[in-house]
Design an enzyme around this catalytic site. Structure first.
Site, PDB file in Angstrom:
ATOM      1  N   ASP A  38       0.859  -1.177   0.000  1.00 47.50           N
ATOM      2  CA  ASP A  38       0.000   0.000   0.000  1.00 47.50           C
ATOM      3  C   ASP A  38       0.892   1.222   0.000  1.00 47.50           C
ATOM      4  O   ASP A  38       2.089   1.130   0.283  1.00 47.50           O
ATOM      5  CB  ASP A  38      -0.933   0.008   1.222  1.00 47.50           C
ATOM      6  CG  ASP A  38      -2.249   0.713   0.918  1.00 47.50           C
ATOM      7  OD1 ASP A  38      -2.216   1.933   0.644  1.00 47.50           O
ATOM      8  OD2 ASP A  38      -3.291   0.054   0.935  1.00 47.50           O
ATOM      9  N   ASP A  64       3.990   2.608  -4.317  1.00 54.58           N
ATOM     10  CA  ASP A  64       3.268   3.587  -5.118  1.00 54.58           C
ATOM     11  C   ASP A  64       3.075   2.951  -6.482  1.00 54.58           C
ATOM     12  O   ASP A  64       4.015   2.832  -7.263  1.00 54.58           O
ATOM     13  CB  ASP A  64       4.081   4.876  -5.227  1.00 54.58           C
ATOM     14  CG  ASP A  64       3.472   5.886  -6.186  1.00 54.58           C
ATOM     15  OD1 ASP A  64       2.399   5.607  -6.781  1.00 54.58           O
ATOM     16  OD2 ASP A  64       4.082   6.968  -6.370  1.00 54.58           O
ATOM     17  N   VAL A  65       1.860   2.502  -6.776  1.00 55.97           N
ATOM     18  CA  VAL A  65       1.644   1.711  -7.987  1.00 55.97           C
ATOM     19  C   VAL A  65       1.873   2.506  -9.269  1.00 55.97           C
ATOM     20  O   VAL A  65       2.027   1.919 -10.338  1.00 55.97           O
ATOM     21  CB  VAL A  65       0.238   1.084  -8.016  1.00 55.97           C
ATOM     22  CG1 VAL A  65       0.059   0.103  -6.869  1.00 55.97           C
ATOM     23  CG2 VAL A  65      -0.855   2.140  -8.018  1.00 55.97           C
ATOM     24  N   TYR A 156     -12.439   8.061 -13.854  1.00 57.30           N
ATOM     25  CA  TYR A 156     -12.563   6.738 -13.241  1.00 57.30           C
ATOM     26  C   TYR A 156     -13.099   5.732 -14.245  1.00 57.30           C
ATOM     27  O   TYR A 156     -12.574   4.624 -14.389  1.00 57.30           O
ATOM     28  CB  TYR A 156     -13.486   6.835 -12.027  1.00 57.30           C
ATOM     29  CG  TYR A 156     -13.629   5.548 -11.252  1.00 57.30           C
ATOM     30  CD1 TYR A 156     -12.644   5.137 -10.362  1.00 57.30           C
ATOM     31  CD2 TYR A 156     -14.761   4.746 -11.403  1.00 57.30           C
ATOM     32  CE1 TYR A 156     -12.773   3.963  -9.638  1.00 57.30           C
ATOM     33  CE2 TYR A 156     -14.899   3.571 -10.688  1.00 57.30           C
ATOM     34  CZ  TYR A 156     -13.907   3.181  -9.810  1.00 57.30           C
ATOM     35  OH  TYR A 156     -14.040   2.016  -9.098  1.00 57.30           O
ATOM     36  N   LYS A 160     -11.152   2.389 -15.677  1.00 61.74           N
ATOM     37  CA  LYS A 160     -11.663   1.041 -15.419  1.00 61.74           C
ATOM     38  C   LYS A 160     -12.031   0.327 -16.718  1.00 61.74           C
ATOM     39  O   LYS A 160     -11.901  -0.902 -16.817  1.00 61.74           O
ATOM     40  CB  LYS A 160     -12.859   1.103 -14.467  1.00 61.74           C
ATOM     41  CG  LYS A 160     -12.488   1.553 -13.056  1.00 61.74           C
ATOM     42  CD  LYS A 160     -11.433   0.645 -12.425  1.00 61.74           C
ATOM     43  CE  LYS A 160     -11.182   0.962 -10.971  1.00 61.74           C
ATOM     44  NZ  LYS A 160     -10.190   0.057 -10.359  1.00 61.74           N
ATOM     45  N   THR A 191     -17.229   0.225   1.047  1.00 60.51           N
ATOM     46  CA  THR A 191     -15.815   0.412   1.362  1.00 60.51           C
ATOM     47  C   THR A 191     -15.590   1.849   1.806  1.00 60.51           C
ATOM     48  O   THR A 191     -16.439   2.719   1.574  1.00 60.51           O
ATOM     49  CB  THR A 191     -14.934   0.121   0.135  1.00 60.51           C
ATOM     50  OG1 THR A 191     -15.188   1.141  -0.857  1.00 60.51           O
ATOM     51  CG2 THR A 191     -15.225  -1.251  -0.449  1.00 60.51           C
TER      52      THR A 191
END
Length: 251
Positions: A38, A64-65, A156, A160, A191
């Site tokens: 994470d 950090d992706v 977003y 996706k 979430t």
């Protein structure tokens, strides 16, 4: 009796979020050795410590992706600690709600960097280790908003949708090279990312009203799908999209 992921090493991104945490907990119960990542080192350390106390073999890594260097370090730490990688679960993600005209360039870049580029970088960097496994699985997290339009969340939705097709092309590329690649598409899931919205609108939240089951899903319900795709029960499944949405996209 051994768990469903016994002998497997799984790297999970976004491991301290709602779906990530539920997936990490379930994989630990199913005897996976875990690399939990994470962007917050403190948060991932806390989760790893709790799972270790319950008997899991866990490596905690700050990741950090959106950074190639950060991915390279995470994969090298995985190689050094476990010597292998069998499962990659790309969950890390961020959301931005504005539509096309209201989305800012900074907002767009941030969402694309994490959700889309981060997923690609994860596969790119981890693929040599995954191929060495000979029986590996990649699970990419898209969304129902990667399947249908909502009239909002332009960045977003774009990210996706890209994850959905990136998954399919990777599945074709690696189908005979020992790596399966599938995508999971959650609907309205309770979430932290959307909890404030759910608290404000409750059962009258528009997407819940449109969901045939008339409720939000739980992170554990998504994690169960992650487990199926990570394990050998899905050995003839690749390039597919799995919707966990209470029927939201059924009509």
């Amino acid at each position: 009796m051994p768990g469903r992921l016994a002998g497997k090493v799984a790297l999970i991104t976004g491991a301290t979020g709602g779906i990530g945490r539920a997936t990490a907990e379930l994989f630990a119960r199913e005897d996976a050795r875990l690399v939990l990542t994470d962007v917050s080192q403190t948060a991932v350390d806390d989760l790893a410590a709790r799972l270790r106390a319950e008997g899991a073999d866990v490596l905690a890594v700050r990741l950090d992706v959106s950074s190639p260097e950060s991915w390279s370090e995470a994969v090298e730490l995985t190689r050094h600690r476990f010597g292998r990688l069998d499962v990659l679960v790309n969950i890390a993600g961020v959301v931005d709600w504005p539509g096309v005209e209201e989305t800012t360039k900074d907002g767009w870049d941030r969402v694309i960097a994490v959700n889309q580029t981060g997923t690609w970088l994860g596969m790119k960097t981890a693929m040599p280790l995954l191929r060495d496994s000979g029986n590996a699985s990649v699970v990419n997290t898209s969304s129902v908003l990667g399947l249908v339009g909502s009239g909002a969340a332009a960045a977003y939705q774009a990210s996706k949708g890209a994850v959905r097709l990136l998954t399919k092309t990777a599945a074709v590329e690696y189908a005979t090279r020992g790596v399966r690649v599938n995508s999971v598409h959650p609907g309205v899931i309770a979430t932290p990312m959307i909890q404030e919205l759910l608290d404000e609108q409750g059962d009258q939240q528009p997407d819940i009203v449109r969901t045939p089951m008339r409720r939000a899903g739980t992170p554990a319900e998504v994690a169960a799908m992650m487990l199926f795709l990570a394990g050998d029960e899905s050995s003839f499944v690749t390039g597919a999209e799995f919707v966990v949405d209470g029927g939201l996209t059924a009509h």
